[in-house]
Design an enzyme around this catalytic site. Structure first.
Site, PDB file in Angstrom:
ATOM      1  CG  ASP A  46      60.347  12.322 -26.831  1.00 53.06           C
ATOM      2  OD1 ASP A  46      60.847  11.524 -27.644  1.00 53.06           O
ATOM      3  OD2 ASP A  46      60.345  12.127 -25.595  1.00 53.06           O
ATOM      4  CG  ASP A  47      57.986   9.477 -29.417  1.00 50.80           C
ATOM      5  OD1 ASP A  47      59.226   9.384 -29.454  1.00 50.80           O
ATOM      6  OD2 ASP A  47      57.268   8.703 -28.754  1.00 50.80           O
ATOM      7  CB  CYS A  85      64.299   8.296 -27.021  1.00 45.33           C
ATOM      8  SG  CYS A  85      62.555   8.671 -27.185  1.00 45.33           S
ATOM      9  CG  HIS A 139      66.738   8.810 -23.421  1.00 42.74           C
ATOM     10  ND1 HIS A 139      65.443   8.913 -23.871  1.00 42.74           N
ATOM     11  CD2 HIS A 139      66.733   7.866 -22.468  1.00 42.74           C
ATOM     12  CE1 HIS A 139      64.693   8.054 -23.214  1.00 42.74           C
ATOM     13  NE2 HIS A 139      65.444   7.403 -22.363  1.00 42.74           N
ATOM     14  CG  ASP A 323      63.163  11.507 -30.457  1.00 39.78           C
ATOM     15  OD1 ASP A 323      62.073  11.687 -31.046  1.00 39.78           O
ATOM     16  OD2 ASP A 323      63.223  11.103 -29.276  1.00 39.78           O
ATOM     17  CG  HIS A 324      62.177   8.404 -32.974  1.00 35.72           C
ATOM     18  ND1 HIS A 324      60.901   8.334 -32.489  1.00 35.72           N
ATOM     19  CD2 HIS A 324      63.002   8.349 -31.902  1.00 35.72           C
ATOM     20  CE1 HIS A 324      60.962   8.215 -31.168  1.00 35.72           C
ATOM     21  NE2 HIS A 324      62.224   8.231 -30.778  1.00 35.72           N
TER      22      HIS A 324
END
Ligand SMILES: *[C@@H]1O[C@H](CO)[C@@H](O)[C@H](O)[C@H]1NC(C)=O
Ligand SMILES: *[C@@H]1O[C@H](CO)[C@@H](O)[C@H](O)[C@H]1NC(C)=O
Ligand SMILES: *[C@@H]1O[C@H](CO)[C@@H](O)[C@H](O)[C@H]1NC(C)=O
Ligand SMILES: *[C@@H]1O[C@H](CO)[C@@H](O)[C@H](O)[C@H]1NC(C)=O
Ligand SMILES: *[C@@H]1O[C@H](CO)[C@@H](O)[C@H](O)[C@H]1NC(C)=O
Length: 539
Positions: A46-47, A85, A139, A323-324
């Site tokens: 995540d992130d 997300c 998510h 995710d990014h």
């Protein structure tokens, strides 16, 4: 139903979607019987921006992920399709772009809102795999029908760590001796409820499932979703100590900092040396992000080491991504929610047994656990990598192809009625896998490769909901393309009722050149022929 014009490629005067004949792909991996099918371990973080040793970051300590990279093919230039997300996860898990999933916010389930699109795990499940979800893969909430897309995607109920519910409770001991709920939160494990953290629990559950799979007759697809380095930066104290004090990115207006603290109470701002305080705080945020990455790395290390101990590395594909990204002060931002490289670029690597690395010999381990403070890690082989531009939406066809399953055919336009098709590319040529279906623009010049991203806004100037507008409030869509040479973004009018972008209604544009302006601080859009891309840039 009208469809928005595809992102900026119309402006560039060429079409990506050349008519394609869907020739059936010769099975990429050899054979597909249960006995020699390859398992898949998909790790989704995540992130996580590519602030990792294997991406050339000299400050962050990530020896276990670096070790995975040393046995993998690593994509230097991989981009998410939307830097938030739920839209990003639904996009890459279904292999469709946000304009097809129609999810730009957190508030709809694609199967009822856009189309009954198959997912990566669903495709594996329907091909005889045991599919399992641990931690944050989909998510949570409406965007996965409050069930992580069960029962379609998973063989049994997804696992969520019990300590997840304490994410924002008071666990960081301050100088006053009391516990606080801070953004920056190195913890004493004795202070946290249940004496554990969500990512530790997820690792333990994943290892437990791997042990069970040892005796399973069907191959497995195990997705493990880690929460850190998502805020709050909560990680075991032991990891913080050895980290260096970190420099700041150059362009940093401190005024935007304030919004960061709304959900996470932090010490009151002292007035006198305010600028020093902010300066110090910004360094602390960066330090805590990197410490969270090291904590994540220890979890990845434990998981891969267990896979090795179970003798599963000779028949398991490992894919690692996020995710990014996340901005750490660049453009004055401390978040995702944009089209800049710092938020759209993601780590992406694939370990394929016998292809990206030779199989371990008897008694040999490919993935021994490494401490983040192990000095020998710096000597690690960097593995194979490519600078070609790739998109996260290509994960679906690539994993299917690597495992020898049918690769979904290319999507027609529109494709709302088609359950199984792909909008991304199958990246099989990087693995020297025979691919009978030519991807027209894939074999030529790497300069022609393009990664698309997009971000919605409710207004031209920043307002309270600019980061996460709900669908009905979206007025502008920023369509962005990244090539090896530049990033080009146009912000155009968008009608959320019809899902229609109006490329004649340009609100603003951005153009940054990679070589001369890698941090994307100097927008030269206006210099480029009244907003038109110069002829010389056109492919
Ligand atoms: C959607 O796809 C799932 C999985 O293939 C199937 O079980 C379900 O019936 C489909 N729903 C509709 C409305 O077509
Ligand atoms: C979403 O979940 C609800 C409640 O479990 C269920 O009734 C519904 O069928 C699900 N939607 C789809 C499309 O499967
Ligand atoms: C993988 O290793 C195990 C144990 O060393 C062995 O039994 C198995 O045959 C190997 N599988 C493959 C596909 O090489
Ligand atoms: C698109 O934008 C142009 C320029 O603002 C406007 O004239 C036109 O009516 C818009 N088209 C639609 C379908 O809204
Ligand atoms: C580009 O020109 C527009 C219209 O004149 C202006 O509003 C905008 O601020 C300019 N952008 C940059 C980056 O100079």
């Amino acid at each position: 139903m009208p469809r928005p014009p595809p992102p900026a490629w119309h402006l560039l005067g060429f079409s990506l979607f050349l008519a394609s004949v869907c020739v059936s792909l010769e099975s990429a991996a050899q054979g597909n019987s249960a006995a020699d099918a390859l398992n898949v371990l998909l790790i989704i973080v995540d992130d996580l921006r590519p602030s990792l040793g294997c991406y050339g970051d000299k400050l962050v300590r990530s020896p276990n992920i670096d070790q995975l990279a040393s046995h993998s093919i690593l994509f230097q230039n991989a981009f998410a399709q939307q830097a938030v997300c739920a839209p990003s996860r639904v996009s890459f898990l279904t292999g469709r772009r946000p304009d097809t999933t129609r999810l730009y916010d957190f508030n709809s389930y694609w199967r009822v809102h856009a189309g009954n699109f198959s997912t990566i795990p669903q495709h594996f499940k329907e091909n005889g795999y045991m599919t399992m979800s641990v931690g944050k893969v989909f998510h949570p909430g409406i965007s996965s029908n409050h069930s992580d897309d069960s029962p379609y995607s998973w063989s049994f109920a997804p696992y969520h760590p019990s300590s997840e519910k304490y994410e924002n409770t008071k666990t960081c001991r301050g100088e006053d001796g009391e516990l606080h709920a801070n953004l920056l939160c190195p913890v004493d494990m004795a202070d946290v409820p249940e004496g554990t953290l969500p990512d530790k629990q997820s690792t333990e559950e994943a290892i437990r499932l791997l042990e069970k799979m040892k005796t399973s007759t069907s191959p497995f697809f195990l997705a493990v979703g880690y929460h850190k380095p998502h805020i709050p930066f909560r990680y075991p104290k032991a990891i913080e100590i050895a980290l260096p004090f970190l420099p700041l990115p150059p362009s940093l207006p401190p005024s935007l900092l304030s919004f960061l603290f709304s959900p996470f109470p932090s010490p009151p701002l002292p007035s006198p040396p305010l600028s020093y305080f902010l300066f110090h705080l910004q360094r602390k945020i960066r330090q805590s992000y990197f410490a969270s990455v090291s904590y994540l790395d220890t979890q990845v290390g434990r998981l891969l080491s267990a896979l090795d101990d179970l003798h599963l590395v000779n028949n398991t594909i490992i894919a690692f991504t996020s995710d990014h990204g996340w901005a750490l002060g660049e453009h004055g931002e401390w978040a995702k929610y944009s089209n800049f490289d710092v938020t759209t670029r993601v780590p992406l690597m694939f370990y394929v047994p016998g292809r990206t690395a030779s199989l371990p010999g008897a008694g040999e381990k490919l993935f021994p656990y490494r401490s983040p403070f192990d000095p020998t890690s710096e000597l690690m082989d960097s593995g194979r990598h490519t600078e070609d531009l790739v998109e996260l939406v290509s994960l679906f066809p690539t994993l299917a192809g690597l495992a020898g399953l049918q690769v979904p055919p290319r999507c027609p336009i529109p494709s709302f009625h088609v359950e199984l098709c792909r909008e991304g590319q199958k990246l099989l040529k990087y693995f020297q896998l025979h691919d009978s279906e030519e991807d027209p623009y894939f074999h030529g010049n790497p300069r022609d490769l393009i990664a698309y991203s997009q971000y919605p806004r409710p207004a031209d100037s920043p307002q309270w909901n600019s980061d996460k507008p709900n669908l009905k409030d979206i007025k502008i869509m920023g369509y962005s393309i990244r090539t090896i040479d530049y990033r080009y973004t146009v912000w155009v009018g968008f009608n959320p009722g019809e899902f229609l972008a109006n490329f004649s209604d340009i609100h603003a544009g951005e153009l940054y050149f990679v070589d001369s302006d890698p941090l994307q601080d100097h927008n030269v859009y206006n210099d480029s022929q009244h907003g038109e891309l110069p002829q010389s840039l056109k492919p």
